[in-house]
Structure formats: C-alpha cells, structure tokens
Design a protein around this motif. Structure first.
Motif, PDB file in Angstrom:
ATOM      1  N   ALA A 226       0.825  -1.207   0.000  1.00  0.00           N
ATOM      2  CA  ALA A 226       0.000   0.000   0.000  1.00  0.00           C
ATOM      3  C   ALA A 226       0.858   1.255   0.000  1.00  0.00           C
ATOM      4  O   ALA A 226       0.546   2.244  -0.691  1.00  0.00           O
ATOM      5  CB  ALA A 226      -0.932  -0.012   1.214  1.00  0.00           C
ATOM      6  N   VAL A 227       1.957   1.244   0.779  1.00  0.00           N
ATOM      7  CA  VAL A 227       2.841   2.417   0.862  1.00  0.00           C
ATOM      8  C   VAL A 227       3.506   2.682  -0.478  1.00  0.00           C
ATOM      9  O   VAL A 227       3.623   3.837  -0.919  1.00  0.00           O
ATOM     10  CB  VAL A 227       3.895   2.195   1.969  1.00  0.00           C
ATOM     11  N   ILE A 228       3.958   1.641  -1.143  1.00  0.00           N
ATOM     12  CA  ILE A 228       4.581   1.814  -2.464  1.00  0.00           C
ATOM     13  C   ILE A 228       3.529   2.134  -3.520  1.00  0.00           C
ATOM     14  O   ILE A 228       3.757   2.926  -4.434  1.00  0.00           O
ATOM     15  CB  ILE A 228       5.362   0.537  -2.841  1.00  0.00           C
ATOM     16  N   TYR A 232       2.962   5.496  -6.412  1.00  0.00           N
ATOM     17  CA  TYR A 232       3.010   4.953  -7.765  1.00  0.00           C
ATOM     18  C   TYR A 232       1.720   5.271  -8.511  1.00  0.00           C
ATOM     19  O   TYR A 232       1.727   5.623  -9.695  1.00  0.00           O
ATOM     20  CB  TYR A 232       3.224   3.437  -7.689  1.00  0.00           C
ATOM     21  N   TYR A 233       0.612   5.162  -7.806  1.00  0.00           N
ATOM     22  CA  TYR A 233      -0.695   5.454  -8.403  1.00  0.00           C
ATOM     23  C   TYR A 233      -0.830   6.939  -8.719  1.00  0.00           C
ATOM     24  O   TYR A 233      -1.345   7.325  -9.772  1.00  0.00           O
ATOM     25  CB  TYR A 233      -1.783   5.017  -7.427  1.00  0.00           C
ATOM     26  N   VAL A 244       5.990  -2.033 -14.762  1.00  0.00           N
ATOM     27  CA  VAL A 244       7.021  -3.060 -14.678  1.00  0.00           C
ATOM     28  C   VAL A 244       7.633  -3.117 -13.281  1.00  0.00           C
ATOM     29  O   VAL A 244       7.803  -4.200 -12.703  1.00  0.00           O
ATOM     30  CB  VAL A 244       8.115  -2.814 -15.735  1.00  0.00           C
ATOM     31  N   ILE A 245       7.963  -1.948 -12.714  1.00  0.00           N
ATOM     32  CA  ILE A 245       8.610  -1.918 -11.396  1.00  0.00           C
ATOM     33  C   ILE A 245       7.679  -2.498 -10.333  1.00  0.00           C
ATOM     34  O   ILE A 245       8.089  -3.309  -9.498  1.00  0.00           O
ATOM     35  CB  ILE A 245       9.022  -0.474 -11.032  1.00  0.00           C
ATOM     36  N   PHE A 246       6.415  -2.090 -10.380  1.00  0.00           N
ATOM     37  CA  PHE A 246       5.473  -2.573  -9.375  1.00  0.00           C
ATOM     38  C   PHE A 246       5.213  -4.065  -9.549  1.00  0.00           C
ATOM     39  O   PHE A 246       5.061  -4.796  -8.562  1.00  0.00           O
ATOM     40  CB  PHE A 246       4.158  -1.796  -9.473  1.00  0.00           C
ATOM     41  N   CYS A 567      -0.483  -4.474 -10.035  1.00  0.00           N
ATOM     42  CA  CYS A 567       0.527  -3.646 -10.709  1.00  0.00           C
ATOM     43  C   CYS A 567      -0.126  -2.628 -11.637  1.00  0.00           C
ATOM     44  O   CYS A 567       0.450  -1.558 -11.897  1.00  0.00           O
ATOM     45  CB  CYS A 567       1.509  -4.515 -11.484  1.00  0.00           C
ATOM     46  N   VAL A 568      -1.344  -2.897 -12.134  1.00  0.00           N
ATOM     47  CA  VAL A 568      -2.037  -1.919 -12.972  1.00  0.00           C
ATOM     48  C   VAL A 568      -3.023  -1.092 -12.153  1.00  0.00           C
ATOM     49  O   VAL A 568      -3.568  -0.109 -12.651  1.00  0.00           O
ATOM     50  CB  VAL A 568      -2.780  -2.602 -14.144  1.00  0.00           C
ATOM     51  N   TYR A 569      -3.269  -1.505 -10.893  1.00  0.00           N
ATOM     52  CA  TYR A 569      -4.100  -0.712  -9.987  1.00  0.00           C
ATOM     53  C   TYR A 569      -3.450  -0.743  -8.607  1.00  0.00           C
ATOM     54  O   TYR A 569      -3.846  -1.509  -7.722  1.00  0.00           O
ATOM     55  CB  TYR A 569      -5.524  -1.260  -9.925  1.00  0.00           C
ATOM     56  N   PRO A 570      -2.425   0.077  -8.381  1.00  0.00           N
ATOM     57  CA  PRO A 570      -1.635   0.008  -7.142  1.00  0.00           C
ATOM     58  C   PRO A 570      -2.419   0.302  -5.869  1.00  0.00           C
ATOM     59  O   PRO A 570      -1.929   0.008  -4.780  1.00  0.00           O
ATOM     60  CB  PRO A 570      -0.545   1.075  -7.373  1.00  0.00           C
ATOM     61  N   LEU A 571      -3.616   0.877  -5.976  1.00  0.00           N
ATOM     62  CA  LEU A 571      -4.404   1.159  -4.779  1.00  0.00           C
ATOM     63  C   LEU A 571      -5.106  -0.077  -4.227  1.00  0.00           C
ATOM     64  O   LEU A 571      -5.732  -0.010  -3.161  1.00  0.00           O
ATOM     65  CB  LEU A 571      -5.458   2.234  -5.072  1.00  0.00           C
TER      66      LEU A 571
END
Length: 683
Positions: A226-228, A232-233, A244-246, A567-571
C-alpha cells in the motif's frame, strides 16, 4: 493416594457448567434418564464420568416452564485426567514441550494442586466434547424409547442422538467475565494495535486464534504494498503501461510473505503445544451412511459405503453439473463484456458526466452478480459433496476448501491418484473462473490495461462492501433483534428465581439458528447467508459457529486481486488494508456476540489454506511475468527478437516458481492436500 477415574465422584450438585445439551421437546423420560446415567457413569462401566444436571430444578421448571436443557461439567481432577487422554501438550519447567500426564503434573510449568487455571477454558470444553463424543454403545441395540434409532457396539451415542433428532444441539457456554476481559483487550476500543492472540487462543482455541493471527499478519504484510502503491498510483496514474517496477515488486512480495508466515505459525503452534500433538483417531462424520459392516482398517463395526458408488455419483452427476455451471459463468462474463462495449460506445457518441459515471455500472453489476453466483453455487456444491457421502468430516471439509485453489483442469490431473473429491475440485474452477476470468481475458486477450484497472477496482471495492454488509452488519442486526426479544421474554416471566444463567443459555442456544428461522430471514437475503453451516448435521457442532471457511476464502480472493493484477491498480493493497482493519473488529464482534461459541479444535497450521495461498502465489508469478513481458518498456529492450524476450520471461518465471515450491515443501498442511511438488509439471 494415586488418583484414578474410578475414585472420582460424579454426583456434585454444584459445578461450573462448561457445555449445554439441548434435547428435543418431546423426548421421552426413559431416554433422558438413560442419557444422564451414561454421562455420569464411571469410565469402567462405559460412561463419561462427567458432571450433569438440568438447567432448571423442579421449582424453576414449574415457574418458568419445562426446558430440555442440561448442563455438563467436570471436576478439576477429571479434566486433568482428560487432558492426558486427549494428548494435550504443555510446557515443562525445563522449557521442553511434552504430552501432559497426571502422574508427572508437577513437572509442568504453571501447575499447582490448587490452581484451576492450568487448563484454558477452551481446552476444558474440548475435553468435555471428546468425552461426550466417545460415549459408545456397548450391548444396546437401540436408544431406549426409540426403536428406530439403531445402535451397534462401538457407535458414538452422541452422534446417533444428533442424527436421530433426540439431541438438537451441543454447544460450549460463554464465560461472561472472561469474555468481557477479552473484548476490552480486543475490539471494543478501536486502535491500531496487535491482537491478543494468546488470549484468543485461550478462550476460543487454536483454530480461531490462527485465523485471527493470519488475518493480522496478512494485513501488516499488505502495508508495504500500500505504501509503495499510493505514490506509484498518484504519479503514474495516466500511464497505464508503466507497471514493470510494481509488477517486479509483486513477484518478490507474494513469494516472501507466505514463507515468513509459515515460520511465525510454526513458532506459535509450538508454543501452544499443537505442533507436536498427536492426532486422534477420527470417527465417520454424522452425515455418512451405508450398510453396517466391519471396517477392514479399524476392525470396528460401522457403516460402509462403496467408493465405486461414490465415484459414479461424482462422474455422472457432480462433474456434468459443475461443467454446466462453468459454462454459465463464462456466458455471464461475455454478457458483461457486451455491456462494457455498449456503454463505451454510448460514452463516445455522447460524452458527458453521466456517461462517464455509466462506464462503471457494468463492472458494479458484474461484481454483484459474481457474489450472488458464488453463494448460490456454494449451496449446490455443498449439497453435492454431502450427497457423494464422504466418510470423514476432515475429508469433507478439505474437499470443500480445495474447491477454491486453482483451475479445475490442474486439479483433475492429479486428483484421481490422490483420491480427492472431483466435484469439490470442480468448484475451484467455478470460483476461480467466476472471480478472475474476466480480468485474465482483459489482460491477455483484449490487452486493455485501462479497462483492467477499472474492472479490478470495481470488483475489489464492490466485493468488500458486500462482504462487510452481509457477513457483519446483517448478522449483527438480526442478533440484536433476537437479544431484545429474549430480554423482553425474561422481563415478562416475573418469577422469584435467579434467571441469570437461564437467560444466558436461552440467548446462546439461539445463536447460529436465528439465521435460518423461516419467519426471520426471507427473500434475497437468504442467498447471502452462510450455506451449509446450518443445513443438517454435517458436523458434531450442530447449529453453531459456521467456521472460518468464508473468512479464509475472502482473504484468499483478496490475495488474488492484489498479487495478480495490482501492478495496474496500485491502490488495491491500500483498499485491502482498510478493509482488513475493519474486518478484524467485525469478525471479533461476530465471534463474541453474534455466533455461538465454537468448540476448540487443536490445529498446527491453517491447513490446506496454506496450500491455497501458495498456489495463488505460483499463479501470481506466472501472471506478473507475463504482464512484464507484455509491457512496452520491456519490449523496447528487444525490438527485433521476441524469442529472447519470451525465453527470459519463462526462465524468470521457472526460477521463482521453483523457489516457492521448494520452500513450500516444509509447509504443515493436511496429508491429503495437493502436493506442491506436483505443481511444476502442471504449470
């Protein structure tokens, strides 16, 4: 003097009640007297040698009315001898963990002759349950007063009484004072703190404590994601291809957290003594039926049922039905995509605020339909699994859990040699397909990352809202309604007797059954209630706590949403953390105030759910490697040779999969669970 069971007195008039037995209203007096005599009789005479008395005495029955409720307890010495019989493991003064024996009781840490707290209340109730369950027929051919309730030597009397409807339920009582202390340290004060896992274990037992321990651990494990994911989002919101990174972090995270949990779980269960506790011989489940015969393994007389007949039921009925449901699930998914296309074309033709909001409607509707289909299919799957007539309760429960692991084709490839339940395995295909098929289709067929983000967000958030409403708010509201009705009834009695214990038992005996009273829950709400937990006598705890199946299933699906496509929805991880913080408190409330107190069950791990999460982790590795290989950034590194890209992605995926499977070999799961070593060949 050496204390033995034959020297114990079972005629104490006053004792601390631990367990309640409720009989049907029309039970004959000779049956009641026979049951009482068998419970209080000495062990050498085939009894349980427990303490037993009616809830109401003669005067109270005349004032309040006849209630077929009976209290069961045991003296402290009887419980200690019972602890030796069930093989409880305790810590010794030299810090070693050993099976408790009454003869060496003074060598165990915390034991004193006048100490009643050496055994937890959960352990005491587990011992009572064990003794009641092991009341066996000797030379009786039937239950007195009920010639249709046949008995044979070695048959568990309590199981026969339950299946015959003579005993309606057996449940452990709450301890009001201890429960209040537990609530104060657990959930009544909303704060970010660790749960009192050891206190939960002492009150509810290891199985429940492990669930809440895993829920807490999984919630904290989601915090780094969640923190990362939040920055990112925020900073890469509009660029859907920069994941890619996530995705790479996803690969590491989903691999590491399960290995850390296994070590923490082993540490807890070793401290509790269940990691080295010997397994008890398991009786046939109450719902199992067959022709009376001699079991070739145990040598006991019991019902026998041909495995050939069971396989016929599986292949000719269960499997075709499940395949039909899988087809229906795919059909519903295609309707969802047709709705998405229609809404998108409408928005492109007439772009406005309303059409922008309308873009989310198909996903919301689909998420609701998924929840309804899952619950409806759960009823059908449990009915089919019961109809297949599995002998052991553990086998029945494991087959049910295995339904949510991976796609059915993978499981069917190994289920036959392992003797697993194919119909149960087929539901895993339905459940996995129903929840994740649309996301895989969008990601790898449509390759639309914007639609994938929108669908994942809608499915995740909608399912969390529905689960909180159905699993917490609705049961709590119904229980408050029932509690008010009981208090009103007690006020209307106006009798000159102490009704405190009577009120407690009356309130608790209805917990878990009010959900299926036909007059209370009707209409569409019935589809959202926990299926199977109240349908017939498929477990010894009739009409009690429905178990942790649905709670683990919710976490399993949540882990899938986060590890597969976050990775496509970091939340996704952030929403999961928020949901789980409320889930801890709502589940605690359900355990303490909504459902009956469950009997404790010693557990050394979270069972086949460990395998379920590890299987999802393997699928996560494959999915994230594929997403990384599809990304424009990685494709730019190999502009000419796609073969090199494919080989590198496959190599990384194989290495990570082998790491997961190698670490998973040490997992403590049920012996009948799907072996992790078989998965590489299947994947």
């Amino acid at each position: 003097m050496r204390v033995t069971l034959s020297t114990l007195d079972t005629c104490e008039s006053s004792f601390t009640p631990l367990v309640v037995i409720e009989l049907a209203q029309d039970v004959k007096e000779e049956t009641k007297e026979w049951l009482k005599n068998r419970i209080i009789a000495k062990k050498k005479d085939g009894g349980a040698q427990l303490l037993f008395r009616p809830l109401l005495n003669k005067d109270e029955k005349e004032a309040i009315g006849n209630q077929n409720l009976y209290l069961v307890g045991a003296s402290n010495i009887r419980l200690l001898l019972g602890a030796e019989a069930v093989g409880l493991v305790k810590e010794c003064t030299d810090a070693a963990m050993r099976a408790f024996t009454y003869g060496t009781r003074h060598s165990f840490k915390g034991f004193h002759d006048n100490n009643d707290d050496f055994l937890t209340m959960a352990e005491c109730q587990f011992i009572i349950k064990h003794e009641l369950e092991n009341l066996r027929a000797r030379d009786e051919k039937m239950i007195p007063g009920y010639p249709q309730a046949k008995l044979y030597p070695g048959k568990s009397l309590m199981r026969r009484l339950l299946t015959s409807g003579i005993v309606t339920q057996v449940f452990p009582l709450h301890d009001s004072e201890a429960l209040k202390k537990l609530e104060d340290s657990w959930y009544t004060r909303f704060a970010l703190k660790y749960q009192p896992i050891d206190s939960i274990r002492g009150y509810f037992g290891e199985t429940i404590a492990l669930y809440f321990g895993f829920l807490e651990y999984f919630t904290f494990a989601l915090i780094p994601m969640a923190v990362i994911g939040l920055p990112y989002y925020l900073f890469v919101w509009e660029d859907y291809d920069k994941y890619v990174i996530f995705a790479s972090f996803n690969l590491i995270w989903s691999t590491v957290i399960l290995e850390v949990w296994k070590r923490g779980c082993a540490n807890m269960t070793y401290r509790w003594g269940t990691l080295v506790m010997k397994r008890q011989f398991e009786e046939p489940r109450p719902g199992f039926h067959g022709v009376l015969g001699i079991n070739s393994v145990t040598g006991r007389e019991e019902p026998l049922y041909s495995s050939y007949k069971r396989q016929l039921r599986i292949y000719l009925v269960s499997l075709p039905f499940v395949c039909l449901c899988l087809y229906f699930s795919l059909y519903v998914m295609m309707i969802y995509f047709a709705m998405e296309d229609w809404v998108l074309s409408l928005h492109e033709d007439n772009e406005s605020v309303w059409t922008s909001l309308l873009l989310y409607v198909p996903s919301i509707v689909y998420a609701i339909v998924i929840e309804i289909m899952n619950r409806l299919y759960r009823y059908a799957a449990e009915f089919l699994t019961s109809w297949e007539n599995h002998r052991l309760e553990s086998a029945y429960q494991n087959h049910l859990v295995l339904k949510v692991l991976v796609v059915s084709d993978i499981f069917h490839a190994v289920a036959a040699p392992l003797g697993q339940c194919h119909s149960a395995a087929s539901w895993c295909g339905f459940n996995f397909l129903n929840c994740f098929a649309s996301l895989f289709y969008i990601a790898f067929v449509l390759k639309d990352m914007k639609l994938l983000r929108q669908s994942l967000a809608t499915l995740l958030i909608t399912s969390q809202i529905l689960n909180q409403a159905v699993e917490s708010l609705l049961p709590y509201w119904l229980q408050r309604k029932h509690c008010a009705a009981v208090k009103k009834k007690m006020r209307a009695l106006k009798v000159d007797v102490d009704t405190t214990l009577y009120e407690q038992v009356l309130l608790e005996k209805e917990m878990g059954t009010y959900l299926v009273n036909k007059g209370e829950v009707t209409g569409p709400f019935r589809f959202f209630l926990t299926p199977g937990a109240y349908d017939g006598v498929d477990s010894w705890e009739y009409c009690s706590f429905p178990g942790t199946f649905d709670d683990y299933l919710e976490l399993f699906l949540q882990f899938g949403y986060v590890s597969l496509f976050s990775c496509v929805y970091p939340l996704a991880a952030a929403f999961a953390v928020l949901n789980n913080f409320t889930e801890v408190n709502s589940d605690a409330l359900k355990m303490c105030r909504v459902f009956k107190r469950p009997f404790a069950e010693p557990s050394a791990s979270i069972g086949v759910w460990q395998l379920a999460f590890e299987t999802m982790s393997v699928i996560s590795v494959v999915t994230n490697c594929a997403l990384i290989g599809m990304s424009p950034q990685v494709n730019a590194v190999f502009p000419e040779s796609k073969t090199d890209l494919v080989l590198i992605v496959v190599a990384v995926e194989d290495i990570l999969t082998m790491v997961i499977l190698r670490d998973g070999k040490g997992a403590t799961v049920d012996d009948k669970a799907l072996p992790l070593a078989l998965l590489p060949a299947l994947l």
